[in-house]
Write a protein that holds these residues in place. Structure first.
Motif, short mmCIF file in Angstrom:
data_model
loop_
_atom_site.label_atom_id
_atom_site.label_comp_id
_atom_site.label_asym_id
_atom_site.label_seq_id
_atom_site.Cartn_x
_atom_site.Cartn_y
_atom_site.Cartn_z
N UNK A 300 -22.90 -3.08 -15.24
CA UNK A 300 -22.53 -3.55 -13.72
C UNK A 300 -21.55 -2.21 -13.43
N UNK A 301 -20.99 -1.91 -14.08
CA UNK A 301 -20.10 -0.35 -13.41
C UNK A 301 -21.40 0.38 -13.91
N UNK A 302 -22.21 0.86 -14.59
CA UNK A 302 -22.80 1.67 -14.69
C UNK A 302 -23.65 1.86 -13.43
N UNK A 303 -24.23 0.67 -12.34
CA UNK A 303 -24.67 1.23 -11.32
C UNK A 303 -23.43 1.22 -9.70
N UNK A 304 -22.55 0.65 -10.75
CA UNK A 304 -21.44 0.92 -9.62
C UNK A 304 -20.76 2.22 -9.43
N UNK A 305 -21.52 3.26 -10.85
CA UNK A 305 -20.89 4.60 -10.21
C UNK A 305 -21.36 5.49 -9.81
N UNK A 306 -23.10 4.87 -9.88
CA UNK A 306 -24.00 5.02 -9.02
C UNK A 306 -23.91 5.31 -7.34
N UNK A 307 -23.51 4.30 -6.94
CA UNK A 307 -23.23 3.85 -5.98
C UNK A 307 -22.36 4.98 -5.76
N UNK A 308 -21.35 4.64 -6.32
CA UNK A 308 -19.96 5.80 -5.73
C UNK A 308 -20.66 7.16 -5.53
N UNK A 309 -21.28 7.77 -6.37
CA UNK A 309 -22.09 9.20 -6.40
C UNK A 309 -22.10 9.92 -7.77
N UNK A 310 -22.28 9.38 -8.50
CA UNK A 310 -21.72 10.38 -9.93
C UNK A 310 -23.28 9.40 -10.95
N UNK A 311 -23.29 10.08 -12.04
CA UNK A 311 -23.89 9.92 -12.58
C UNK A 311 -23.37 8.91 -13.75
N UNK A 312 -23.82 8.71 -14.55
CA UNK A 312 -23.15 8.53 -16.25
C UNK A 312 -24.24 8.89 -17.10
#
Length: 452
Positions: A300-312
């Motif tokens: 879930x946090x992986x997807x949220x990080x993308x939504x925030x504008x960054x990459x994991x």
């Protein structure tokens, strides 16, 4: 009027007077180097070829984020990079792991490694004093601000994130507002941040891009209303004067309100661009391989990080002695194509021997993952893909299902707003794809949107 694309994926049309700020295109991220970059030198106003890098970890509470942050900081310090571990919270775990008392100013723990604990009650004093100095010069509040006793002020909800962001800006210089003041003080190659919570860290990652929309509305209010035209110039001068105290006075002195607004927009644009550049910012997922809830949360946090504008950049886990090989292969497959590595299990009872731990063969994969090899860029899944021939937009959204995603389309057909994970992201559509949404479907953790 746009129609619903499916029964569980919502396409909504806001009121006609709604406005979205379409973020400008950023340059392509620089290619990853074989080792973490070193701190910038020279004038921080210009483009930094070797900027300070900020690193953080995302994961469920108890998954080992603080352990991973200390491991990463020790690893970078042992490679010769000037490293600072930034802790925000009262948990003494990092103190025990480092065998070092961490205070509110950087304390040297060992060669190349410093640590600091952010305390909001102390952090709010510096910007308040800067505003007081600016007000003393401009006399905007006619002495009222001077009467505010900062030591009496407590911490309100939301202040932790705000002042943490200001502190990280001081160290990393994403916006390049306060970096010049600290050019010869508290200068580090790597900043490893261990925040209060993953949710708060995600908010800070996306703060620059989200603040640009608020800035646009505030500017419109200041320039188009009687109240704004009356109060706006004085408030802008106060903010401008406070910023001047961190930079060369000749850059801002005597500027008009429009120029100040433009500069604030440029600061925020640099911040939103920095978190998308691998040589400026990196975040990793932290998981407990045996805890299924920890795995779902990390996805879930992986997807949220993308939504925030960054990459994991990758995934770390702490190995358990009874973990079956098949189970671990399943975990790695679930987070594919992200690279995966274990951080060695730390002994309890006494502070760890970090020299032995970092140099051990059990840490080799973790060291390699933290070194950001050039080949790692190939494993990063593009968050947005446009196909002009098929008129489709593909959004990589791990951790979500279609019932949790809402699409909004605004007049002009030039952009989409994607809402998921309690975050909103604006996507500007290329001219050949612009149009109304015809449908959307999920395929392999990606949302494929068809335009017409």
């Amino acid at each position: 009027m746009a129609s619903s694309v499916s029964s569980s994926l919502h396409l909504l049309k806001p009121s006609s007077n709604s406005i979205l700020l379409c973020p400008s295109r950023t340059t392509n991220p620089r290619r990853r180097s074989q080792a973490p970059v070193k701190a910038a030198s020279g004038d921080s106003n210009g483009p930094a070829s070797n900027p300070t890098k900020l690193l953080t970890f995302l994961g469920k509470g108890g998954s080992g984020k603080t352990t991973a942050a200390v491991f990463a900081a020790q690893n970078y310090a042992m490679t010769g990079l000037r490293t600072c571990l930034v802790i925000h919270g009262q948990d003494p775990t990092a103190d025990w792991l480092l065998n070092c008392k961490i205070g509110s100013s950087p304390v040297v723990c060992n060669d190349n490694l410093s640590a600091i604990r952010l305390q909001t009650t102390k952090m709010l004093l510096e910007p308040l004093n800067q505003l007081k100095q600016a007000d003393a010069h401009l006399n905007v509040t006619q002495g009222v601000l001077e009467g505010v006793v900062g030591e009496e002020l407590g911490v309100l909800p939301g202040m932790d994130s705000l002042f943490s962001a200001l502190a990280l800006e001081r160290f990393a210089g994403f916006l390049r507002i306060m970096a010049q003041k600290n050019q010869h003080k508290d200068k580090f190659d790597i900043i490893v941040y261990d925040g209060v919570s993953t949710e708060e860290t995600l908010r800070m990652i996306g703060v620059s891009s989200k603040a640009r929309l608020y800035l646009k509305y505030f500017r419109s209010l200041a320039e188009k209303t009687d109240f704004g035209r009356l109060a706006g110039p004085s408030l802008l001068r106060l903010v401008d004067e406070a910023i001047i105290m961190n930079r060369d006075r000749t850059q801002f002195n005597g500027r008009m309100s429009a120029e100040i607004w433009d500069s604030l927009e440029q600061f925020l644009e640099r911040g939103s661009s920095a978190v998308s550049e691998p040589n400026r910012f990196g975040c990793f997922l932290m998981i407990n391989p045996k805890n299924q809830l920890s795995l779902h949360t990390a996805l879930r946090y992986w997807g949220c990080a993308i939504q925030a504008g960054t990459q994991v950049s990758g995934v770390f886990g702490i190995p358990l002695p009874d973990s079956p090989v098949k189970s671990m292969e399943k975990v790695k497959k679930e987070f594919s194509p992200l690279p995966f590595a274990f951080i060695p299990h730390l002994p309890s009872g006494s502070p760890p021997d970090w020299n032995a731990i970092i140099s051990s063969s059990a840490s080799a994969d973790a060291r390699n993952l933290l070194s950001f090899p050039a080949s790692q860029g190939k494993s990063m899944m593009p968050s947005i893909q446009f196909d002009a021939a098929r008129k489709t937009v593909t959004l990589f959204m791990p951790g979500f299902d279609k019932s949790e995603i809402k699409l909004y389309q605004y007049r002009g057909r030039s952009e989409l707003l994607v809402e998921a994970g309690d975050q909103r992201r604006v996507i500007c559509l290329p001219p050949k794809i612009q149009g109304k949404v015809e449908g959307a479907k999920f395929m392999e953790r990606s949302l494929v949107i068809t335009m017409r």
